[in-house]
Design a protein around this motif. Structure first.
Motif, mmCIF file in Angstrom:
data_model
loop_
_atom_site.group_PDB
_atom_site.id
_atom_site.type_symbol
_atom_site.label_atom_id
_atom_site.label_comp_id
_atom_site.label_asym_id
_atom_site.label_seq_id
_atom_site.Cartn_x
_atom_site.Cartn_y
_atom_site.Cartn_z
ATOM 1 N N UNK A 165 0.848 -1.184 0.000
ATOM 2 C CA UNK A 165 0.000 0.000 0.000
ATOM 3 C C UNK A 165 0.883 1.233 0.000
ATOM 4 N N UNK A 166 0.814 1.995 -1.071
ATOM 5 C CA UNK A 166 1.526 3.258 -1.149
ATOM 6 C C UNK A 166 0.481 4.327 -0.937
ATOM 7 N N UNK A 167 0.571 5.024 0.196
ATOM 8 C CA UNK A 167 -0.456 5.999 0.544
ATOM 9 C C UNK A 167 0.190 7.252 1.090
ATOM 10 N N UNK A 168 -0.651 8.222 1.393
ATOM 11 C CA UNK A 168 -0.178 9.447 2.022
ATOM 12 C C UNK A 168 0.435 9.077 3.365
ATOM 13 N N UNK A 169 1.521 9.735 3.750
ATOM 14 C CA UNK A 169 2.207 9.350 4.985
ATOM 15 C C UNK A 169 1.377 9.541 6.253
ATOM 16 N N UNK A 170 0.395 10.435 6.231
ATOM 17 C CA UNK A 170 -0.392 10.668 7.444
ATOM 18 C C UNK A 170 -1.806 10.107 7.343
ATOM 19 N N UNK A 171 -2.033 9.142 6.497
ATOM 20 C CA UNK A 171 -3.348 8.505 6.337
ATOM 21 C C UNK A 171 -3.532 7.532 7.491
ATOM 22 N N UNK A 172 -4.201 7.990 8.545
ATOM 23 C CA UNK A 172 -4.340 7.208 9.773
ATOM 24 C C UNK A 172 -5.045 5.874 9.521
ATOM 25 N N UNK B 133 -14.686 1.212 6.855
ATOM 26 C CA UNK B 133 -14.862 2.657 6.642
ATOM 27 C C UNK B 133 -13.756 3.431 7.363
ATOM 28 N N UNK B 134 -13.473 3.045 8.600
ATOM 29 C CA UNK B 134 -12.436 3.721 9.382
ATOM 30 C C UNK B 134 -11.078 3.593 8.700
ATOM 31 N N UNK B 135 -10.753 2.395 8.202
ATOM 32 C CA UNK B 135 -9.451 2.174 7.578
ATOM 33 C C UNK B 135 -9.313 2.919 6.249
ATOM 34 N N UNK C 103 -8.437 10.719 8.296
ATOM 35 C CA UNK C 103 -8.334 11.189 9.680
ATOM 36 C C UNK C 103 -9.372 10.471 10.529
ATOM 37 N N UNK C 104 -9.085 10.401 11.834
ATOM 38 C CA UNK C 104 -9.983 9.724 12.775
ATOM 39 C C UNK C 104 -9.998 10.540 14.061
ATOM 40 N N UNK C 105 -11.164 10.638 14.680
ATOM 41 C CA UNK C 105 -11.279 11.375 15.940
ATOM 42 C C UNK C 105 -10.366 10.755 16.996
ATOM 43 N N UNK C 106 -9.848 11.589 17.871
ATOM 44 C CA UNK C 106 -8.889 11.147 18.887
ATOM 45 C C UNK C 106 -9.476 10.058 19.792
ATOM 46 N N UNK C 107 -10.750 10.198 20.167
ATOM 47 C CA UNK C 107 -11.377 9.200 21.045
ATOM 48 C C UNK C 107 -11.426 7.837 20.359
ATOM 49 N N UNK C 108 -11.771 7.837 19.074
ATOM 50 C CA UNK C 108 -11.835 6.589 18.316
ATOM 51 C C UNK C 108 -10.437 6.000 18.162
ATOM 52 N N UNK C 109 -9.443 6.865 17.970
ATOM 53 C CA UNK C 109 -8.068 6.416 17.823
ATOM 54 C C UNK C 109 -7.580 5.742 19.109
ATOM 55 N N UNK D 224 0.468 6.871 19.829
ATOM 56 C CA UNK D 224 1.666 7.389 19.166
ATOM 57 C C UNK D 224 2.217 6.383 18.165
ATOM 58 N N UNK D 225 2.122 5.090 18.495
ATOM 59 C CA UNK D 225 2.602 4.059 17.577
ATOM 60 C C UNK D 225 1.802 4.094 16.279
ATOM 61 N N UNK D 226 0.506 4.340 16.388
ATOM 62 C CA UNK D 226 -0.314 4.434 15.181
ATOM 63 C C UNK D 226 0.049 5.690 14.399
#
Length: 137
Positions: free
Chosen positions: A3-10, A41-43, A47-53, A65-67
């Motif tokens: 998977x080649x994606x944007x570096x910050x694609x959570x 859908x999440x994957x 971006x994802x809300x902090x609580x969900x993260x 932080x690892x994610x």
């Protein structure tokens, strides 16, 4: 799976961590109390809300932080830096445990206790429901 994606694609980072842990979307969904479609859908979300993260991190057994800091390159560098330094009596001397096994055992005991209590409550609810049905007749 490459998977080649944007570096910050959570979402993609979560997907790759889940795959590296050999976990299916269904298993992650169950651990989070949701369904496989929600995980999909999440994957696919950038971006994802902090609580969900925080929930995801807990379910995957990693830190938030690892994610956030996950990178394919970092994973490969990590594994490529291992080396075999086992010489006779020194075998395994470089292995360290970053957690207390007793703490993990107690966490497991607490989880089992909570599950047992939920099961007991469900059975009590069934008995109460059946008693109400019998009284209604």
């Amino acid at each position: 799976m490459s998977t080649v994606t944007k570096p910050n694609h959570i979402g993609r980072k979560i997907s790759r961590i889940r795959e590296l842990k050999d976990m299916k979307q269904e298993a992650l969904a169950q651990a989070m109390g949701t369904n496989q479609q929600a995980i999909s859908i999440m994957e696919n979300s950038e971006t994802i809300e902090e609580e969900k993260l925080i929930e995801v991190a807990k379910a995957l057994g990693v830190s938030v932080e690892a994610i956030k800091n996950f990178s394919e390159e970092g994973v490969f560098n990590y594994f490529n830096n291992f080396y075999d330094n086992s010489q006779g009596a020194n075998f395994g001397s470089n292995n360290t445990c970053n957690f207390n096994p007793l703490d993990k055992l107690m966490e497991s005991v607490d989880e089992n206790k909570k599950l047992y209590e939920r099961l007991l409550k469900a059975e009590q609810d069934k008995v109460e429901y059946l008693e109400k049905l019998l009284k209604a007749k």
